[in-house]
Design a protein around this motif. Structure first.
Motif, PDB file in Angstrom:
ATOM      1  N   GLY A 185      29.745  23.738  53.752  1.00 55.98           N
ATOM      2  CA  GLY A 185      29.589  24.848  53.391  1.00 55.98           C
ATOM      3  C   GLY A 185      27.411  24.772  53.704  1.00 55.98           C
ATOM      4  O   GLY A 185      26.750  23.921  54.038  1.00 55.98           O
ATOM      5  N   GLU A 186      26.716  25.697  52.893  1.00 53.12           N
ATOM      6  CA  GLU A 186      25.581  25.880  53.122  1.00 53.12           C
ATOM      7  C   GLU A 186      25.224  25.342  52.321  1.00 53.12           C
ATOM      8  O   GLU A 186      25.130  25.837  50.942  1.00 53.12           O
ATOM      9  CB  GLU A 186      25.123  27.422  53.295  1.00 53.12           C
ATOM     10  CG  GLU A 186      25.503  28.238  54.731  1.00 53.12           C
ATOM     11  CD  GLU A 186      24.120  27.859  55.943  1.00 53.12           C
ATOM     12  OE1 GLU A 186      22.959  28.543  55.288  1.00 53.12           O
ATOM     13  OE2 GLU A 186      24.929  27.910  56.831  1.00 53.12           O
ATOM     14  N   TYR A 187      23.741  25.133  52.199  1.00 55.43           N
ATOM     15  CA  TYR A 187      22.900  24.458  50.747  1.00 55.43           C
ATOM     16  C   TYR A 187      21.962  25.162  50.000  1.00 55.43           C
ATOM     17  O   TYR A 187      21.601  26.041  50.966  1.00 55.43           O
ATOM     18  CB  TYR A 187      22.354  22.770  51.552  1.00 55.43           C
ATOM     19  CG  TYR A 187      21.368  22.376  50.416  1.00 55.43           C
ATOM     20  CD1 TYR A 187      21.932  21.938  48.924  1.00 55.43           C
ATOM     21  CD2 TYR A 187      20.062  22.110  50.668  1.00 55.43           C
ATOM     22  CE1 TYR A 187      20.676  22.013  48.097  1.00 55.43           C
ATOM     23  CE2 TYR A 187      18.717  21.929  49.723  1.00 55.43           C
ATOM     24  CZ  TYR A 187      19.122  21.456  48.486  1.00 55.43           C
ATOM     25  OH  TYR A 187      19.252  20.538  47.483  1.00 55.43           O
ATOM     26  N   GLN A 188      22.011  25.540  48.900  1.00 53.70           N
ATOM     27  CA  GLN A 188      21.381  25.890  48.381  1.00 53.70           C
ATOM     28  C   GLN A 188      20.608  25.493  47.556  1.00 53.70           C
ATOM     29  O   GLN A 188      20.694  25.163  45.934  1.00 53.70           O
ATOM     30  CB  GLN A 188      22.396  26.783  47.583  1.00 53.70           C
ATOM     31  CG  GLN A 188      23.162  28.506  48.082  1.00 53.70           C
ATOM     32  CD  GLN A 188      22.143  28.971  48.867  1.00 53.70           C
ATOM     33  OE1 GLN A 188      21.112  29.384  48.900  1.00 53.70           O
ATOM     34  NE2 GLN A 188      22.638  29.850  50.207  1.00 53.70           N
ATOM     35  N   PRO A 189      19.051  25.048  47.924  1.00 51.22           N
ATOM     36  CA  PRO A 189      18.371  24.368  46.936  1.00 51.22           C
ATOM     37  C   PRO A 189      17.906  25.662  45.238  1.00 51.22           C
ATOM     38  O   PRO A 189      17.852  26.399  45.077  1.00 51.22           O
ATOM     39  CB  PRO A 189      17.425  23.710  47.735  1.00 51.22           C
ATOM     40  CG  PRO A 189      17.420  25.310  48.709  1.00 51.22           C
ATOM     41  CD  PRO A 189      18.333  25.788  48.933  1.00 51.22           C
ATOM     42  N   LEU A 190      17.810  24.739  44.338  1.00 54.76           N
ATOM     43  CA  LEU A 190      17.618  25.480  43.054  1.00 54.76           C
ATOM     44  C   LEU A 190      16.378  25.508  43.230  1.00 54.76           C
ATOM     45  O   LEU A 190      16.216  26.362  42.753  1.00 54.76           O
ATOM     46  CB  LEU A 190      18.339  23.917  42.334  1.00 54.76           C
ATOM     47  CG  LEU A 190      18.930  23.268  41.148  1.00 54.76           C
ATOM     48  CD1 LEU A 190      19.607  22.258  40.822  1.00 54.76           C
ATOM     49  CD2 LEU A 190      19.898  25.245  41.150  1.00 54.76           C
ATOM     50  N   TYR A 191      15.142  25.076  43.526  1.00 53.28           N
ATOM     51  CA  TYR A 191      14.015  24.960  43.168  1.00 53.28           C
ATOM     52  C   TYR A 191      13.208  24.972  44.460  1.00 53.28           C
ATOM     53  O   TYR A 191      11.999  23.549  44.708  1.00 53.28           O
ATOM     54  CB  TYR A 191      12.746  24.285  41.937  1.00 53.28           C
ATOM     55  CG  TYR A 191      13.678  24.873  40.728  1.00 53.28           C
ATOM     56  CD1 TYR A 191      13.878  26.676  40.596  1.00 53.28           C
ATOM     57  CD2 TYR A 191      14.856  24.041  39.942  1.00 53.28           C
ATOM     58  CE1 TYR A 191      14.797  26.380  39.137  1.00 53.28           C
ATOM     59  CE2 TYR A 191      15.171  24.614  39.011  1.00 53.28           C
ATOM     60  CZ  TYR A 191      15.597  25.253  38.314  1.00 53.28           C
ATOM     61  OH  TYR A 191      16.448  26.349  37.138  1.00 53.28           O
ATOM     62  N   PRO A 192      13.410  25.137  45.836  1.00 48.95           N
ATOM     63  CA  PRO A 192      12.532  24.873  46.395  1.00 48.95           C
ATOM     64  C   PRO A 192      10.864  25.118  46.586  1.00 48.95           C
ATOM     65  O   PRO A 192      10.366  26.314  46.185  1.00 48.95           O
ATOM     66  CB  PRO A 192      13.075  25.713  48.022  1.00 48.95           C
ATOM     67  CG  PRO A 192      13.874  26.817  47.048  1.00 48.95           C
ATOM     68  CD  PRO A 192      14.247  26.369  45.798  1.00 48.95           C
ATOM     69  N   MET A 193      10.039  23.776  47.537  1.00 49.02           N
ATOM     70  CA  MET A 193       8.694  24.064  46.955  1.00 49.02           C
ATOM     71  C   MET A 193       8.441  25.407  47.404  1.00 49.02           C
ATOM     72  O   MET A 193       7.279  25.561  47.774  1.00 49.02           O
ATOM     73  CB  MET A 193       8.066  22.863  47.358  1.00 49.02           C
ATOM     74  CG  MET A 193       8.537  22.047  45.917  1.00 49.02           C
ATOM     75  SD  MET A 193       6.812  21.268  45.970  1.00 49.02           S
ATOM     76  CE  MET A 193       6.060  20.502  47.322  1.00 49.02           C
ATOM     77  N   LEU A 194       8.597  25.494  49.487  1.00 51.26           N
ATOM     78  CA  LEU A 194       8.528  26.133  50.186  1.00 51.26           C
ATOM     79  C   LEU A 194       8.641  27.796  50.083  1.00 51.26           C
ATOM     80  O   LEU A 194       8.263  29.115  50.589  1.00 51.26           O
ATOM     81  CB  LEU A 194       9.303  25.991  51.186  1.00 51.26           C
ATOM     82  CG  LEU A 194       8.741  24.961  52.408  1.00 51.26           C
ATOM     83  CD1 LEU A 194       9.719  24.362  53.816  1.00 51.26           C
ATOM     84  CD2 LEU A 194       7.173  24.747  52.244  1.00 51.26           C
ATOM     85  N   ASN A 195       9.707  27.771  48.593  1.00 48.88           N
ATOM     86  CA  ASN A 195       9.566  29.566  48.055  1.00 48.88           C
ATOM     87  C   ASN A 195       8.223  29.930  47.315  1.00 48.88           C
ATOM     88  O   ASN A 195       8.459  29.303  46.560  1.00 48.88           O
ATOM     89  CB  ASN A 195      11.109  29.588  47.050  1.00 48.88           C
ATOM     90  CG  ASN A 195      10.973  30.553  46.708  1.00 48.88           C
ATOM     91  OD1 ASN A 195      10.112  31.637  47.102  1.00 48.88           O
ATOM     92  ND2 ASN A 195      11.911  31.115  45.785  1.00 48.88           N
TER      93      ASN A 195
END
Lengths: 396, 116
Positions: free
Chosen positions: A192-202
């Motif tokens: 599946g697709e990875y959904q990071p919790l707290y990505p720095m690039l957001n």
């Protein structure tokens, strides 16, 4: 449908990585894992992957780059062996402490000195307390299957912990075996697709990663981290079942081989299990109740489940492919023995170190272990709690 | 500095911090052994001290000019003094013990009087 291929363990790992197609791989070559990043680089050059391959100047930098990329929100993988793994040591704790689900293929190899590039478990056992999930593969098929599963295990929201998948240097990594390569599409669907919790690039939701935790915070964070690692156990079991439902090869926390009624039991991990199964088949033909408990998940250590499987054994031998280095026995021995303390059995249990620096372990060596177990049961005496397999000169 | 100390099962995963800028709650000024003292009379307003200060402890006024040291956060590292290019230097380090009980104005006079 998947297809049967004849490829090495390293190529099995590389194909798993190709199908996973992570956002970033940062790696530094080291024998015997070099063919993994090398093959992956070829896949990228051929346009079969669009992973950003970061060629770094050391394994410390490789893991550091992986940590940065994972904190940024990427799906990140790497591969290493032995001294390279050892050079990552500091960063391994940082990856697990920051709860970054990096997946690493480790081709297990001896640590210098003396300089030796061949297989044993000195590296992964040395890093057993770095907070990573550790899955150990017996052969190429398992190396391939475990890497795919490791992505799903590590990225589980309750886990969010990096995972390493080990295979034995040369015994598996450079041996051509026939194994099943699944379809790209099915593997992609499975992870599946990875959904990071707290990505720095957001940048809409700025966060700080890797901050300082003074004495009034550090302890709570480390115990929060431990919970994630321990919760991986159930997820390993769940993902192993899901994997079996999709691809036909089911996995649990461990594997048993003719263990149900076994009186003489070997506990081991890695490629030696194949040899052990072969010896067990021969012994069974002669009416000897021999069996194997194969360790798959070493961290978190499923001590209760493993101890439960050993209750019918009359004598147990634990094989460690690493020097005990001053402990009562090898790491697998001390943990198995400790796990049994809380259970009913008081079966004698002995420990062997085998296969250091690529030393061959042949059926006759495994056979000698079962002979010793039989003698222990017959005489009721353990002459040596610790011994070596295929060492020149008697260990004393 | 009032912070709520959370239990192990309440802290955010991986030590992640979701409220950026909270280092303002952490007063690092108490770490100081030495402090920089500023002389506005010789300062050329190059703002090197502001650029180099690792703790954003150089105060800037509404006109974008150097306006002194924020002693709540200044750790006394001395980088501003090292970087100050004016001759004589417009920033000088003194021991905290020397500064005890004195106003900034008094310290300025004491430290820079010989350079007038």
């Amino acid at each position: 449908m998947g297809k049967k291929v004849a490829l090495t363990g390293n190529e099995a790992a590389a194909h798993a990585i190709r199908q996973i197609n992570p956002d970033v791989i940062a790696a530094f070559p080291i024998t015997p894992s070099t063919p993994i990043p090398q093959t992956v680089a070829q896949f990228i050059a051929d346009g079969e992957m669009d992973t950003e391959l970061v060629t770094v100047e050391s394994e410390h930098s490789a893991m550091s780059a992986c940590i940065g990329a994972a904190a940024a929100g990427g799906r990140v993988m790497t591969a290493t062996s032995a001294n390279g793994y050892a050079l990552m040591w500091e960063m391994l704790y940082i990856a697990s402490g920051m709860r970054l689900p990096i997946v690493m293929a480790v081709v297990a190899r001896a640590l210098s000195s003396p300089l030796n590039i061949h297989g044993d478990h000195s590296d992964i056992m040395g890093g057993r307390d770095t907070g990573w999930i550790q899955l150990i593969s017996e052969n190429s098929q398992e190396a391939y299957d475990n890497i795919i599963q490791a992505v799903k295990i590590a990225e589980n929201k309750n886990v969010m912990t990096p995972a390493l998948v080990a295979q034995d240097g040369f015994n598996t990594s450079h041996t051509i075996e026939i194994w099943e390569l699944e379809e790209d599409k099915k593997v992609k669907e499975f992870i599946g697709e990875y959904q990071p919790l707290y990505p720095m690039l957001n940048t809409d939701e700025p966060v700080t990663h890797g901050a300082w935790a003074p004495p009034n915070w550090y302890f709570e964070h480390k115990m929060n981290q431990l919970r994630g690692l321990l919760d991986a156990k159930d997820v390993v079991e769940k993902v192993g079942k899901e994997f079996g439902d999709v691809f036909g090869r089911h996995y649990g926390l461990y594997e048993t081989y003719k263990l149900d009624d076994a009186e003489y039991v070997i506990v081991a991990a890695g490629s030696v299990c194949g040899t052990t199964k072969d010896v067990i088949d021969t012994l069974r033909e002669n009416g000897v109740k021999a069996g194997l408990l194969k360790i798959r998940l070493f961290r978190p250590f499923p001590y209760k489940e493993l101890a439960d499987t050993l209750q019918s054994a009359k004598a147990i031998a634990v094989l460690d492919r690493v020097s005990p280095a001053g402990a009562q026995g090898g790491p697998l021995f001390t943990e198995i023995r400790s796990a049994l303390y809380d259970t009913q059995t008081r079966a004698p249990i002995v420990n062997y170190t085998y296969g250091l620096g690529g030393r061959d372990t042949q059926p006759r060596h495994i056979n000698s272990v079962f002979e010793t177990l039989k003698r222990i049961v017959e005489t009721g005496k353990v002459e040596k709690q610790f011994d070596c397999l295929n060492l020149r000169g008697e260990w004393r | 500095m009032a912070e709520k100390l959370l239990n192990w099962d309440e802290v955010l995963i991986g030590g992640t911090i979701k409220d950026p800028g909270n280092s303002k709650q952490y007063e690092t000024g108490s770490w100081r052994v030495e402090r920089p003292v500023w002389n506005p009379d010789t300062c050329i307003q190059c703002m090197f001290c502001w650029v180099y200060c690792p703790d954003s402890a150089i105060k800037v006024d509404e006109n974008g000019k150097m306006a002194g040291i924020d002693y709540t956060f200044c750790k006394g590292c001395g980088i501003c003094v090292e970087q100050c290019p004016s001759k004589p230097k417009s920033l000088k380090m003194i021991l905290e013990s020397q500064a005890k009980g004195k106003t900034e104005e008094e310290l300025r006079k004491e430290v820079f009087s010989s350079e007038k």
